[in-house]
Write an enzyme that holds these catalytic residues in place. Structure first.
Site, PDB file in Angstrom:
ATOM      1  N   SER A   1       0.825  -1.199   0.000  1.00 52.58           N
ATOM      2  CA  SER A   1       0.000   0.000   0.000  1.00 52.58           C
ATOM      3  C   SER A   1       0.860   1.250   0.000  1.00 52.58           C
ATOM      4  O   SER A   1       2.051   1.210   0.299  1.00 52.58           O
ATOM      5  CB  SER A   1      -0.911   0.012   1.230  1.00 52.58           C
ATOM      6  OG  SER A   1      -0.145   0.040   2.413  1.00 52.58           O
ATOM      7  N   CYS A   2       0.234   2.383  -0.352  1.00 52.55           N
ATOM      8  CA  CYS A   2       0.958   3.650  -0.401  1.00 52.55           C
ATOM      9  C   CYS A   2       0.790   4.397   0.922  1.00 52.55           C
ATOM     10  O   CYS A   2      -0.169   4.181   1.654  1.00 52.55           O
ATOM     11  CB  CYS A   2       0.435   4.518  -1.540  1.00 52.55           C
ATOM     12  SG  CYS A   2       0.694   3.797  -3.167  1.00 52.55           S
ATOM     13  N   GLY A   3       1.705   5.286   1.194  1.00 51.31           N
ATOM     14  CA  GLY A   3       1.568   6.163   2.344  1.00 51.31           C
ATOM     15  C   GLY A   3       1.930   5.544   3.669  1.00 51.31           C
ATOM     16  O   GLY A   3       1.585   6.067   4.719  1.00 51.31           O
ATOM     17  N   VAL A   4       2.631   4.409   3.648  1.00 48.10           N
ATOM     18  CA  VAL A   4       3.052   3.798   4.906  1.00 48.10           C
ATOM     19  C   VAL A   4       4.157   4.645   5.513  1.00 48.10           C
ATOM     20  O   VAL A   4       5.130   4.991   4.841  1.00 48.10           O
ATOM     21  CB  VAL A   4       3.544   2.351   4.677  1.00 48.10           C
ATOM     22  CG1 VAL A   4       4.003   1.738   5.988  1.00 48.10           C
ATOM     23  CG2 VAL A   4       2.430   1.519   4.079  1.00 48.10           C
TER      24      VAL A   4
END
Length: 283
Positions: free
Chosen positions: A123-126
Site C-alpha cells: 500500500s501507499c503512504g506507509v
C-alpha cells in the site's frame, strides 16, 4: 550467439533515418510464478497459495526460498524440505509457473498475519518510521560493525565483473541483476530477473542453498536504483555493503544507517557516492 534461457525472439520494425527495416530482436521473458506452501504437522498438512510474482523463468527454487526468507516466513534453508513445480501440463509455460514449497513440520505459518503484511507492504503512504519498526521486529542477521572493508578500486570493479556474467542483459538490455562479492572483491554469484526485487531474492535464496549464509562477509551490487525494499532484503540477510548504479531513496538511506550498512549509489566508472557506513571504504 546462442540464445540464453529466459529470452524470447520477436519480430520488430526498426526505423532509422526514416527508413523501415524488419528484423528479429530478443526480449527478456516475463511470466507469472505462483508460490504455494505445504506446511503443518505430517497428519495435518495444509496446501495454500502464498503469492504470485512476475519473474523471468530460471532459478525459481532460489527465488522462492529467498522470497520466503525476506518475508520472514523462514529463517534458514533447512526449513525447506522440498521444492517442485506442480503446474498442469496444459502448456510448457503453465507447467513451470506453479511452485510448491514444502516446509518442515516444525515451521509455523500464520496466514492471517501474512495477509496483513502483504497488504501493508504493497500500500501507499506507509510511514517510514513505522516500516522500519516493523523490520526491527523480524529476526535479522546484522552485519559486523565496520567489516569487511573494501578499497575504492575493488568497489569500482563490481560493475565490470557483473557485465561479464549477465547473458540475458547482454542479449536484451532489459533485465535487472543482483550480484554478491567476497571480501577480496571477487564475484561469487549473480542472478538476473525482470524484477529487481526478484533478482535480490534469487541471490539470497541461492546463497542460502549453498550454505554461505548469512551474508555478513559479502558485498552486494544491484542494477537500477536503491529502494527501501532492496535495503530491507539485504539487511535481513546481513549484507554489510550494498551498492547500485542508481540513486537511493531517503528511506533506503535511513534504513541502511539504522542497521549499520554501507550504502553506495551512482557506482559508475571511477566514481561513486557513499551515503552511510563510509568506514568500510578504506583508501
Amino acid at each position: 550467439m546462442p540464445q540464453s534461457a529466459g529470452i524470447k525472439s520477436t519480430t520488430i520494425f526498426q526505423f532509422h533515418n526514416g527508413q523501415r527495416k524488419e528484423r528479429t530482436d530478443t526480449v527478456a521473458c516475463e511470466e507469472p510464478l505462483e508460490i504455494k506452501l505445504a506446511f503443518g504437522k505430517e497428519v495435518q498438512r495444509e496446501h495454500r497459495s502464498l503469492a504470485i510474482t512476475m519473474r523471468t523463468p530460471g532459478q525459481d527454487e532460489a527465488l522462492a526460498i529467498g522470497f520466503l526468507f525476506t518475508e520472514g516466513i523462514i529463517g534458514q534453508a533447512s526449513e525447506v524440505i522440498g521444492v517442485r513445480h506442480v503446474g498442469q501440463a496444459l502448456s510448457p509455460e503453465s507447467e513451470k509457473n506453479i511452485l510448491l514449497v514444502e516446509l518442515s513440520p516444525d515451521t509455523l505459518v500464520d496466514f492471517e498475519q501474512l495477509s496483513r503484511h502483504f497488504y501493508t507492504s504493497s500500500s501507499c503512504g506507509v510511514c517510514g518510521k513505522a516500516s522500519i519498526e516493523m523490520l526491527r521486529a523480524v529476526n535479522l542477521y546484522y552485519p559486523r560493525h565496520g567489516f569487511p572493508t573494501y578499497s575504492p578500486k575493488q568497489i569500482q570493479q563490481f560493475p565490470w565483473q557483473m557485465m561479464d556474467h549477465q547473458p540475458i542483459f547482454e542479449q536484451t538490455g532489459g533485465i535487472h541483476a543482483a550480484a554478491a562479492f567476497d571480501e577480496q572483491g571477487q564475484l561469487l554469484c549473480l542472478q538476473e530477473d525482470v524484477g529487481r526485487h526478484n533478482a535480490m531474492d534469487k541471490l539470497i535464496g541461492q546463497t542460502m542453498r549453498t550454505g554461505d549464509f548469512p551474508m555478513r562477509n559479502q558485498a552486494v551490487m544491484v542494477s537500477g536504483r536503491l529502494s527501501f525494499e532492496l535495503v530491507q532484503k539485504a539487511a535481513m540477510a546481513g549484507v554489510p555493503l550494498l551498492a547500485a548504479v542508481g540513486a537511493p531513496s531517503s528511506l533506503a538511506v535511513e534504513l541502511a544507517e539504522s542497521h549499520g550498512m554501507t550504502l553506495i549509489g551512482f557506482l559508475r566508472g571511477r566514481r561513486f557516492n557513499v551515503y552511510t557506513g563510509v568506514e568500510r571504504v578504506v583508501v
